[in-house]
Design a protein around this motif. Structure first.
Motif, mmCIF file in Angstrom:
data_model
loop_
_atom_site.group_PDB
_atom_site.id
_atom_site.type_symbol
_atom_site.label_atom_id
_atom_site.label_comp_id
_atom_site.label_asym_id
_atom_site.label_seq_id
_atom_site.Cartn_x
_atom_site.Cartn_y
_atom_site.Cartn_z
ATOM 1 N N LEU A 23 -9.975 -17.687 -0.662
ATOM 2 C CA LEU A 23 -9.161 -16.885 -1.534
ATOM 3 C C LEU A 23 -10.280 -16.259 -2.338
ATOM 4 N N ILE A 24 -10.164 -14.707 -2.834
ATOM 5 C CA ILE A 24 -11.255 -14.142 -3.254
ATOM 6 C C ILE A 24 -11.080 -14.438 -4.932
ATOM 7 N N ILE A 25 -12.156 -14.722 -5.545
ATOM 8 C CA ILE A 25 -12.097 -15.074 -7.164
ATOM 9 C C ILE A 25 -13.082 -13.952 -7.550
ATOM 10 N N TYR A 51 1.045 -15.381 0.920
ATOM 11 C CA TYR A 51 -0.478 -14.994 1.277
ATOM 12 C C TYR A 51 -1.316 -16.000 1.995
ATOM 13 N N ILE A 52 -0.564 -17.012 2.664
ATOM 14 C CA ILE A 52 -1.301 -18.006 3.257
ATOM 15 C C ILE A 52 -0.844 -18.332 4.444
ATOM 16 N N ARG A 62 -4.940 -15.269 3.615
ATOM 17 C CA ARG A 62 -5.354 -14.344 4.468
ATOM 18 C C ARG A 62 -6.487 -13.342 4.017
ATOM 19 N N ASP A 63 -7.169 -12.679 4.788
ATOM 20 C CA ASP A 63 -8.196 -11.915 4.610
ATOM 21 C C ASP A 63 -7.845 -10.901 3.333
#
Length: 353
Positions: A23-25, A51-52, A62-63
């Protein structure tokens, strides 16, 4: 660790776990504050599913999916839930007024006249809680309350009209009371709620639609009151397929949240629909402008044809635009397209940065 064992983790460890799951933070400080304010369970566990990927016990995002995207979906649902609750309270007040008027017209305004078994049908119910005996007993108990306005009318007038008594009854009690009315009184209620033609068959169809609508609205009201997810909710209460004259495809067209909107839209009293539809459009546009990859998903879940439009709000004499019409104490906000706001020299609210 046992399969059902749950351990406490700090917010910092929660963020590290999310990053390890791809996950992008984008802004760790902001993500940290949001997790602390609303909880990991409410944001992540509640809204990560679209999203997973799941592989046995492993979860991978997911990317390209970010914390802000999940939080935005959480915010969409939270604002929608608040709007559902407000709309249902508004509808509840309207229904109580209509039903009270019909009962007073048919049975009189004195409690000893209208709270009589003979005025209702003693139908079999799945739950004894909503049997006629229990509903009548609930109404009688409400007559003895110390709360106003019932106490005032009892003590000073000796008469408690139904529109006064209903102020102290739950919406569930009112809905089940309507369900126990005899057909003639149900027709009267339906004729006040809708625009029927003169045929008895049409009015009897409206009776079915009315009862299905009331139970569906009651379910959404209770869901919203207890913090449940509403944007993807499918009611256990059902709209009967034979309620709409010969239109067999109608129920396929309206499912989930779109069904609630449809049922509110066909009522004479339009405030609940207008409130809910306005918030839905605002929230869907806000989320899909920032995350256009979710347009297809939300369109399918909500049964909407989504055309993303970036809407912002500003005061007529201000210089700042905002994401929400009531941000920072805005009064009488004006609605603007983002590009229009920029062209007029407005600057973004600091909460948007």
């Amino acid at each position: 660790m046992a399969k059902d064992e749950i351990l406490y983790t700090t917010t910092s460890k929660q963020l590290e776990k999310l990053k390890s799951q791809n996950l992008i933070i984008e802004n760790e400080e902001r993500a940290y504050k949001r997790l602390q304010s609303y909880g990991y369970f409410n944001i992540i566990k509640g809204y990560r599913n679209p999203y997973i990927f799941k592989n046995e016990n492993q979860i991978t995002y997911r990317d390209g999916v970010s914390f802000e995207q999940i939080y935005s979906l959480y915010l969409l649902d939270k604002n929608l839930r608040n709007a559902v609750f407000a709309s249902m309270l508004d509808l509840e007040e309207h229904i109580k007024a209509v039903v009270a008027d019909v009962i007073a017209e048919s049975f009189g305004v004195h409690q000893e006249d209208y709270i009589q078994f003979r005025n209702f049908r003693d139908k079999k119910r799945k739950s004894s809680r909503f049997s006629l005996a229990k509903i009548i007993n609930c109404m009688k108990n409400a007559l003895d309350t110390s709360k106003d306005p019932v106490a005032h009318y009892r003590d000073f007038h000796g008469i408690i009209p139904p529109w006064v008594l209903f102020k102290n009854l739950y919406f569930s009690t009112i809905v089940n009371l309507v369900n126990l009315l005899k057909p003639e009184e149900q027709r009267k209620v339906a004729c006040r709620l809708y625009e029927p033609n003169t045929s008895k068959g049409n009015i009897d169809n409206l009776r079915k639609i009315m009862m299905d609508t009331l139970f569906i609205c009651l379910e959404y009201r209770n869901l919203a009151a207890h913090g449940g997810q509403v944007y993807n909710y499918v009611c256990s209460s059902r709209l009967r397929s034979n309620s709409f004259s010969g239109d067999s495809n109608l129920l396929d067209d309206y499912q989930g949240f779109s069904q609630l909107l449809f049922l509110l839209r066909i009522l004479n009293y339009q405030n609940p629909f207008n409130t809910l539809n306005k918030v839905l459009n605002e929230q869907v546009n806000r989320h899909c402008h920032s995350f256009p990859q979710d347009i297809t998903y939300l369109g399918q879940i909500l049964n909407l044809n989504i055309i993303s439009e970036n809407i912002v709000w500003a005061s007529s004499n201000g210089t700042i635009y905002h994401s929400f019409p009531h941000c920072s104490g805005l009064h009488d906000p004006i609605k603007l397209n983002l590009e229009e706001a920029k062209s007029k020299g407005y600057s973004p609210c600091k909460k948007m940065l």
